[in-house]
Design an enzyme around this catalytic site. Structure first.
Site, mmCIF file in Angstrom:
data_model
loop_
_atom_site.group_PDB
_atom_site.id
_atom_site.type_symbol
_atom_site.label_atom_id
_atom_site.label_comp_id
_atom_site.label_asym_id
_atom_site.label_seq_id
_atom_site.Cartn_x
_atom_site.Cartn_y
_atom_site.Cartn_z
ATOM 1 N N TYR A 22 -10.833 -45.012 14.482
ATOM 2 C CA TYR A 22 -10.862 -44.499 13.105
ATOM 3 C C TYR A 22 -11.374 -45.492 12.073
ATOM 4 C CZ TYR A 22 -7.962 -40.928 15.261
ATOM 5 O OH TYR A 22 -7.481 -39.940 16.078
ATOM 6 N N HIS A 97 -13.578 -34.276 10.894
ATOM 7 C CA HIS A 97 -12.874 -35.223 11.749
ATOM 8 C C HIS A 97 -13.607 -36.551 11.683
ATOM 9 C CE1 HIS A 97 -10.335 -32.125 13.402
ATOM 10 N NE2 HIS A 97 -11.421 -31.380 13.515
#
Length: 142
Positions: A22, A97
């Site tokens: 991430y 996402h």
């Protein structure tokens, strides 16, 4: 134009959680940069780890915002109730996402939201949000 950025579970840990997937930038710092890139957009922001609060936020966005950029986190793959909320509102919702859910574990490959969202953007890191905003600004519809 008014756009709601809506983040689901664990996205409050952005920048600290699994940085290999991430990244290390916090969502707060990214959000400030996003707002600076779109000064004509009035942004709202909400994050919750609680499914019902996300459902409430989607429902409350209808008629208030012109679009929603939604990262439902793990609820993407499990929440029929969140899917039903997205389906029930007239405001366009772009699913985003940070990582590509298709290159992750198999249980992440299915999005319950994709069939009812205006579109899905994934795999561009935090820039997935910018691309979601761009999609709404250029005519993404429900």
């Amino acid at each position: 134009m008014k756009i709601l950025i809506l983040n689901g579970p664990n996205l409050n840990l952005q920048g600290r959680r699994d940085t290999g997937v991430y990244g290390s930038q916090t969502f707060e710092s990214y959000f400030e940069a996003l707002k600076a890139n779109y000064p004509s957009v009035e942004f709202g922001y909400f994050q919750s780890n609680i499914e019902g609060e996300l459902i409430d936020a989607v429902q409350q966005a209808d008629g208030v915002y012109d679009g929603v950029v939604l990262n439902a986190g793990g609820y993407t793959h499990t929440s029929v109730a969140l899917r039903d909320a997205v389906s029930a509102v007239s405001v366009p919702v772009v699913e985003v996402h940070i990582s590509s859910i298709l290159t992750r574990e198999e249980f992440r490959h299915t999005s319950l939201l994709a069939p009812v969202a205006a579109g899905s953007i994934m795999g561009f890191g935090l820039n997935s949000y910018r691309l979601g905003v761009y999609a709404l600004l250029t005519g993404a519809e429900k």
